[in-house]
Structures are given as C-alpha cells and as structure tokens.
Motif scaffolding. Structure first.
Motif, PDB file in Angstrom:
ATOM      1  N   GLU A  65      -7.953   4.529  -2.206  1.00  5.89           N
ATOM      2  CA  GLU A  65      -9.165   5.225  -2.648  1.00  5.89           C
ATOM      3  C   GLU A  65      -9.024   6.740  -2.563  1.00  5.89           C
ATOM      4  O   GLU A  65      -9.753   7.483  -3.206  1.00  5.89           O
ATOM      5  CB  GLU A  65     -10.368   4.758  -1.817  1.00  5.89           C
ATOM      6  N   PRO A  72      -8.397   3.607  -8.960  1.00  5.87           N
ATOM      7  CA  PRO A  72      -9.479   3.960  -8.030  1.00  5.87           C
ATOM      8  C   PRO A  72     -10.537   4.827  -8.697  1.00  5.87           C
ATOM      9  O   PRO A  72     -10.286   5.495  -9.701  1.00  5.87           O
ATOM     10  CB  PRO A  72      -8.745   4.730  -6.924  1.00  5.87           C
ATOM     11  N   ALA A 120      -1.356  -4.463  -4.818  1.00 10.04           N
ATOM     12  CA  ALA A 120      -2.533  -4.960  -5.519  1.00 10.04           C
ATOM     13  C   ALA A 120      -3.572  -3.871  -5.772  1.00 10.04           C
ATOM     14  O   ALA A 120      -4.410  -4.015  -6.674  1.00 10.04           O
ATOM     15  CB  ALA A 120      -3.175  -6.102  -4.730  1.00 10.04           C
ATOM     16  N   THR A 121      -3.547  -2.806  -4.978  1.00 10.80           N
ATOM     17  CA  THR A 121      -4.533  -1.735  -5.160  1.00 10.80           C
ATOM     18  C   THR A 121      -3.875  -0.375  -4.929  1.00 10.80           C
ATOM     19  O   THR A 121      -2.908  -0.262  -4.168  1.00 10.80           O
ATOM     20  CB  THR A 121      -5.709  -1.871  -4.168  1.00 10.80           C
ATOM     21  N   ASP A 159     -11.635   0.857 -17.193  1.00  8.98           N
ATOM     22  CA  ASP A 159     -11.100   2.053 -16.545  1.00  8.98           C
ATOM     23  C   ASP A 159     -10.806   3.180 -17.538  1.00  8.98           C
ATOM     24  O   ASP A 159     -10.261   4.216 -17.160  1.00  8.98           O
ATOM     25  CB  ASP A 159      -9.804   1.712 -15.789  1.00  8.98           C
ATOM     26  N   LEU A 194      -1.492  -5.213  -9.719  1.00 11.52           N
ATOM     27  CA  LEU A 194      -2.356  -4.041  -9.711  1.00 11.52           C
ATOM     28  C   LEU A 194      -3.465  -4.235 -10.739  1.00 11.52           C
ATOM     29  O   LEU A 194      -3.198  -4.376 -11.938  1.00 11.52           O
ATOM     30  CB  LEU A 194      -1.531  -2.789 -10.034  1.00 11.52           C
ATOM     31  N   ASP A 235       0.852  -1.195   0.000  1.00 12.11           N
ATOM     32  CA  ASP A 235       0.000   0.000   0.000  1.00 12.11           C
ATOM     33  C   ASP A 235       0.885   1.242   0.000  1.00 12.11           C
ATOM     34  O   ASP A 235       2.063   1.189   0.384  1.00 12.11           O
ATOM     35  CB  ASP A 235      -0.902  -0.001   1.233  1.00 12.11           C
ATOM     36  N   THR A 277      -6.707  -2.387 -10.943  1.00 14.23           N
ATOM     37  CA  THR A 277      -7.627  -1.327 -11.350  1.00 14.23           C
ATOM     38  C   THR A 277      -7.159   0.017 -10.814  1.00 14.23           C
ATOM     39  O   THR A 277      -6.350   0.083  -9.884  1.00 14.23           O
ATOM     40  CB  THR A 277      -9.044  -1.617 -10.844  1.00 14.23           C
TER      41      THR A 277
END
Length: 844
Positions: free
Chosen positions: A768, A791, A764-765, A822, A787, A740, A789
């Motif tokens: 937000e 946000p 992985a993300t 996206d 990864l 993160d 997508t």
C-alpha cells in the motif's frame, strides 16, 4: 599514447593537490620533493598540448613525449601507493579497539624499508622530470591552453569540403538520397523566423558529405530554392568567419567580403545577400557543441527566412540535438553488394575487370567484409591495391592492421583520426583503452565504466559528481560520436547498462594510439614489448614465459578458450600476483581454478577483480580483505563458492559487488559495513533464504539486483525512518517464494527511479506504500500471475512516465484502457505498455 601525456600530467597534479598527502609527506620528510614534482609537472603540462599537435612530423618530439608519459605513469604509481597507505592507516585506526590481531592483519611487515623505498622513488622521478624539462627547450614549444568551453582542441590542416561531386563516386546511396530529399522538400516551417534544420549524422568516412553533395546538386533542389550555399564549417565555429563563408559561397565576391571588418557589417551584408531569397544552406562537418554560438548564428539567418532550409552533417548526436530540427538521419554503412562495387571500382576498373583475377577477387571480398561498408575505407584500400597484382600483397593488406596502412599511405581514415583529435584529453584516454577489447566483441558499458574508474582516468570536479555518472557521460559521448555501436535490443532490463560493439576500424584506430602500451597476445603471438601496460592474453605455456620481462602492467584481461591446463593457470596466477604490484584491473572472466593465492593481499593497488563464471572456486582467501583500494569484485556465476570472507566489510573502497554463493544466510557486519557500495547484485544464490539484516544500512547503494534466488523470501521487517537510502534501481527476478516487497524500500522514497518485478509466482499484492515512491519513473511488472490489482493512490505518482505489464492476466484485465477497474490509477502515465488480455471481458 604519446598524445595522452597532457591527461596523465593532470592525473599527477590532481593527486599532488590532495590534502590527504600532507600527513604522509610531512611524516616521511619528502614534502620538498613532492612540491618540486608539482612545479615541474605544471611547467611541462603548459606545453604538452602544443607538443602533442606537433609530434606527428617530429620523431624526436614524439620520443620525448613517450618518455615523459612513462615517467608520469611511474609518478602516478608512486602517488597511488600513498593512497593505499592512507587507506591502510584509516583501517588500522578504525579497528585498533578490536585488539592487536586486527591491527597486525593490516600492518606492514617492515614499514621502515617500505618508507625508504617510496622516498627514494619519489626523488628519482623528480630528477628524471628535471632532465626531461631541460630537453624541452630544444623543441621550441609554446604554452597552449585547453579550450575549456568546448573541451576540445582547435585543429589545423583540416580538409575543407566543397559541393562538387564525381557521379561515379556515388554508389549505393539512392535510397538515402531520396529520403533526405523528401525531408528537405517537405513544408515543415512550424515556427516563424526559424529555419528548419535537417541533420545527417554518422561516423567519419561513411560518405555524409558525398551524399549531401548529390542532394545539393539534384534538379529538385534547383526548382525549390532560389539560392544554394555550401559551407564547410571550421572546428571552432567562429560566427564571424561562418558569416563570411556564407556570403562568399552565395556571392563569390571575395574583394567585397574582405572589406567587412566587424560583425555589424557582416550582418548587414548577410541580410542583403539573403533578402527575399528562399535558400538552402549546407553546413558540412559541424563540431560545435556550444548552443549559444549556434543560436547567435541562427538568429542572423532567420530574418525573412521564406521557407529556407539548413542541412547539417555531423559525427555527433549532441551536435545534431543542439542544431534542433527534425530527428537526425543516421547514415549506416553500405550494403555488401554496393561495398564490393565501390572497392572494385578503385582496385580494378570495375567488377568486370575484377573477374579476370579470381583469387584477388576472393581476397578482395574478405577485405571488403572488414570494412563494414565504410566508403572511405573501401576507396583507400582499393586505391592502395590498384597497382598490386600479386595475391601475397593482397593477403598482407587483408591480414594487417589499419594503422600499419596509415603509416604507409598517410591518409587512411583521416576522418576517424580527426574525430579522435577533436576529443577532450579525458575522453581520448577513455577511448584509447578500447584497444584492449577483442575486435567486434559485445561489451558492457557498466564493465567499461568500472574499468575506467579502476584505472583512475575518471575524475570528479571537487568530488561533487559520482564517478559512475561521469563515466556514463563519457560513454554516451563516445556513442554520440559514433565510436560505439549500441544495439537497443541487447540492453539489459534494468537500465544500468548498454551492450555495445566497437567497429573494427574504430578498434584499429584505438590500437594505433596505444600500440606501445597495449598488447593482445593470442595462441601464436610473438614476443611482448616490455613497455606494455595493458594486456589481453590467452593462457598457455608459451605465453606464460613472455610475462617474465614485463614489470609495469596495469590491466590484464584473460581470454579463455575452455581448455586451460590447471597447472599453467596456477603458475599464471602466482606470476601475476607476485610480479605486477601496480595492477589495477585483473579480469579473469570464465577462468576456472580452485584456489586464489592468499598472496593476492599484497596487490595493494588492485581495484577491479572479476572472477565471473569460475566453476571451481570454493573459497576466497581472507587476505582479499586487505585490498583497501578494491572497487569492483564480481563473483557472478561462481556456483561452488561456499561463503564470503568474514571481514568483507573491511573493503572500504568497494563500490560494486556481484555475488553467487551457496550460503543460506549472510552474516551481519559484512556487506552492511561497505560504506562505499553503489551496486549490489545477488544472482543464482540457490540456498539463500534471506538478505543480511544490516543491508538497509548501505546508505550509498544505488542499484540492488536480486535474480534467480529460488529460496529467498524478502522480509517485511520494521522500517527505520531515520535512515534514508540512495537507491535508484531495485530489480527482482525469479524469486518464487517472495510474497511481498521489503518494507525498507520505503527508505528510498525520495530516490528510487526504477522498479522491476519479474517472475515472482507467489507475489499476490503490491504494498500500500508503493505510491509513496514519489521519484519513481519506470515500473515493470512481468510474469506475476497472482498479482490482482494495483494499490490505491497510483495516480499520485506524477514522476511515473513508463509502466509495462506483461504476462499478468488478472492485472492486465484490471488495467484495460478505458474499461478496467484500475485504469484510472494509471491513465495519467504517458508511456503505457500493457499486453491485451484475451480472456473473458464480462468482469472488470
């Protein structure tokens, strides 16, 4: 550096004008002497621009300037000691509550002796300046003001150009000529009553004027235009003078022009001269950087323009941009074959004649290689060697420096000297330091700007502009003047640095300016002059003995060979630390030693210490934390470094810290207390598991890089919304355990412009809150395979102009133009670089 006396006088006045000196000067009873010092410096500075203009033809004046400059340097050294004393007092006061041990750590052993010494030196400098000022009257100097608007000097004795060209001088430029002809002949009149401008840009001596002469005299031009006008533009870009020159070139009626006494009369005459004419106007060698002057002149030309064209030649990209028009055409050096042809045309009667002298031809080819395709250098050196048939004489030319030839002939590369003379005094000082570089070495703009800061040659008006930004503007200006060669492909990913080279001829120009103060000492160099202040040195036993007579060094750059003897290195360090108390820059990149002497704590004026790639260093002495003036400490590549000193937070002036360490955790109360920190980098910290908790308190930090830290996991800790960060660049690379981005990055939502994420295999993300970074201009994502997508809300990042995604298959698929799920989040971004996904397109 005699012609830099004006700038150094300004440095003295800046320091004397600081209110910070009041406390110490009053307490030590030397305010009277400092006030007198200020008055004398002001009186001397008034005439220094005139003196610097006249010195070339007056050896006595040149010596007077050199002496004056040396005394000004001594004054700066003493005044810098005041700054060190003020910093010391601040630290003692700040930490007095922690007990006597801390206060003793920062206190002087004998303050009375130190005070007496400083007072005596100030009085001595003031008396020296008194004597120098008395001698000033013999040179009949006049007061001269700097042209603040253009920040440059108006120069005399400038060689004016004309449109005539000797066809035999035009070698190797056929391709460029055709390209420029196409630019001129094309119909690109897009704006009514605005004449298109074609700008030809390049370093002095490349043959811009010769090339445009060839274009100007081409038959295609005669067919296209009714009238051709050639004007060599004066440096001050006076509109009235320029209009007169245009009319004179067009009509050749000097008698009538002399009757035109005001701008209104000139305007009417210009309008009549150009009426109903399709004209080509060449403005050769333009230096004007004032857009209002250009606009005023352009408006006079633009009535009834009728598809006319303007060609501008300049050495500055800034000038080219002010003139407007198409993208400037940047002229490069001649190819090797054409360079040889041009050189042999002047050195012999051509290559055929050259073949009669095979040894001279071989040496000549080596001379040509040094000229890097600069026609003016090739012509001048060829002419110099024309009557010399001995190989020994040719070898002397091959092995000597350009400035030595300049003293002999007086006209080698005058265009480069002119480019230098036209710089502002501050820019001259920055450029002159380039003499300390190794020829043709790949340099870092980030390091160069840090060194300029350390030497005190960058100044912020009213302290409202960051010194780094001022240095950046100077670098870009030198680049724009073609004094630096920047390779776009060599820049780092993080957009804080440009790698560049200094052309040999430019380097030689810098050396000619600093020859009394700068020395590059190699393995077999001779003695070093005791006037040297800037030194580049190869460490060996012979060179070590040469340091004994030097006293005033301000910078030392070590050039490593890889076979330095440990004992010689130890002696070198102890000699430098004990002897050179005014040292500002200590560049030890690549030098390996186990122990940095604890006596380094006595180098109170040291501002730049680079220990990059020291393979043996395990610890830094605690005394390094006494260096209250230290701005730059680079420890990248110090892979054996076990830990930072505990009191590293005491370095209140530190702006740059680059770190490689074996530590797993960094203690709080260290880096987090560095209240001046602008750049922080962690690189190759193999054991580091977490960043220090108080890092989020570094509110001045602008750049944070975290590279190749295999054990580091960025924490998602609590965000203190009351703390606002100034971070502009955040980059991570090779962090395989990071999942993160740090939550506290939100505290830089108003300032963060560049976010770089690379080789984070477990990421992985994206958070937000990423769309809250409303100042974000560029986002780079590379090699993050998990990864999936972007946000929600990315379309709200209206400042985001550049997005690059590479080696992220799943994300690339989601971002496929017009198809990916996206795509609508990023469709508004003008500059997208997303690798095509070659996998199955059945799913979006």
């Amino acid at each position: 550096m005699a012609d830099l006396a004006y700038t150094i006088a300004g440095n003295v006045l800046d320091k004397l004008g600081s209110l910070a000196y009041e406390e110490v000067s009053l307490a030590w009873g030397m305010k009277k002497d400092l006030d007198k010092l200020k008055l004398i410096t002001l009186a001397l500075q008034d005439v220094l621009l005139d003196a610097e203009t006249k010195q070339e033809n007056n050896p006595q004046l040149k010596n007077w300037l050199c002496h004056l400059k040396d005394v000004f340097h001594d004054a700066v050294d003493v005044l810098d000691e005041f700054e060190c004393e003020l910093l010391r007092r601040q630290v003692v006061k700040q930490y007095a509550s922690f007990g006597r041990k801390v206060c003793r750590f920062f206190s002087r052993s004998n303050p009375l002796v130190y005070r007496f010494s400083v007072v005596h030196r100030v009085k001595e400098i003031r008396q020296q300046l008194d004597e120098i000022a008395k001698n000033m009257e013999t040179f009949h100097l006049i007061k001269t003001q700097l042209n603040v608007q253009q920040n440059s000097l108006v120069l005399e004795n400038r060689v004016m150009t004309h449109s005539f060209i000797n066809p035999s001088d035009f070698i190797g430029r056929d391709r460029e000529k055709e390209k420029i002809l196409d630019m001129i002949l094309m119909d690109d009149h897009k704006i009514e009553n605005q004449i298109p401008v074609v700008s030809i840009m390049g370093i002095g001596g490349l043959g811009k004027t010769t090339l445009i002469k060839s274009v100007f005299n081409d038959g295609k031009i005669d067919e296209k235009f009714d009238l051709k006008i050639w004007v060599c533009v004066s440096l001050d870009f006076d509109v009235s003078t320029l209009v007169k020159d245009v009319i004179m070139s067009a009509t050749n009626n000097e008698a009538e022009i002399s009757k035109l006494t005001n701008l209104e009369q000139l305007q009417r005459s210009l309008s009549e001269t150009l009426k109903d004419k399709k004209f080509l106007l060449v403005l050769d060698d333009v230096w004007n950087e004032d857009p209002f002057k250009w606009q005023e002149f352009a408006e006079l030309l633009s009535v009834d323009s009728k598809k006319s064209k303007i060609i501008v030649t300049t050495r500055s990209s800034k000038v080219a941009s002010i003139m407007g028009g198409t993208e400037p055409y940047e002229l490069k050096g001649l190819p090797k074959k054409d360079s040889l042809s041009l050189f042999f045309k002047y050195a012999f009667r051509g290559e055929e004649d050259a073949s009669k002298y095979p040894e001279l031809k071989r040496i000549g080819e080596e001379i040509v290689e040094k000229c890097s395709g600069v026609p003016l250098a090739l012509k001048t050196l060829g002419s110099l060697l024309q009557l010399k048939t001995g190989a020994h004489e040719w070898k002397i030319v091959r092995d000597s420096k350009i400035w030595e030839l300049e003293r002999e002939q007086g006209h080698i590369l005058p265009a480069l000297r002119l480019s230098y003379n036209a710089m502002s005094p501050s820019l001259k000082q920055c450029f002159a330091y380039c003499s300390t570089f190794k020829e043709d070495r790949l340099m870092s703009s980030f390091d160069l700007i840090s060194i300029w800061m350390a030497l005190g040659i960058l100044h912020s008006p009213n302290n409202k502009v960051e010194l780094e930004d001022i240095g950046r503007s100077y670098f870009l200006e030198l680049w724009g003047r073609s004094f630096f060669q920047v390779n776009d492909f060599s820049n780092d990913y993080f957009e804080i640095n440009q790698n560049f080279r200094v052309h040999d001829l430019i380097h030689n120009l810098a050396c000619s300016i600093t020859q009394r103060e700068c020395s590059i000492v190699s393995s077999n160099s001779g003695e070093i002059s005791d006037s040297i202040r800037y030194l580049r040195i190869v460490i060996n036993e012979n060179n070590l003995t040469k340091l004994s007579k030097l006293k005033k060094l301000r910078s030392i750059h070590v050039e490593c060979t890889g076979d330095e003897n440990d004992e010689v290195v130890r002696l070198f360090l102890s000699t430098c630390i004990s002897r050179f108390k005014n040292l500002r820059v200590f560049d030890l990149v690549g030098l390996s030693f186990k122990v940095l002497p604890s006596s380094i704590g006595a180098m109170k004026q040291l501002r730049y210490l680079d220990l990059t790639n020291n393979e043996k260093l395990k610890r830094l002495p605690d005394s390094i934390c006494k260096l209250q003036s230290l701005q730059n400490l680079c420890l990248f590549g110090c892979e054996e470094l076990e830990e930072l000193p505990r009191e590293i937070g005491n370095l209140e002036s530190l702006r740059v810290l680059g770190l490689t360490t074996k530590q797993s955790f960094l203690a709080d109360g260290g880096i987090g207390r560095l209240k001046s920190l602008r750049f922080l980098g962690f690189k190759g910290c193999e054991n580091l598991k977490a960043l220090p908790n108080d890092l989020r308190n570094c509110t001045t930090l602008r750049v944070l890089l975290i590279l190749n830290c295999k054990e580091l996991e960025l924490a998602s800790e609590f965000v203190n919304e009351d703390v606002q960060l100034s971070l502009q660049t955040f980059a991570i690379d090779e962090l395989p355990k990071t999942t993160d981005l740090p939550q506290w990055l939100q505290q830089a939502a108003k300032t963060l412009q560049y976010l770089h994420i690379e080789d984070c295999s477990e990421l992985a993300t994206l958070p937000e809150w990423l769309p809250k970074l409303m100042s974000l201009e560029k986002l780079v994502i590379r090699d993050c395979p998990k990864l999936l997508t972007l946000p929600e809300g990315m379309e709200g990042l209206t400042s985001l102009t550049h997005l690059l995604i590479e080696d992220c298959d799943a994300l690339q698929k989601r971002c496929k133009q017009g198809q990916g799920k996206d795509w609508q989040k990023i469709a508004h971004i003008p500059n997208l670089s997303i690798d095509d996904y070659d996998g199955d397109d059945d799913e979006n």
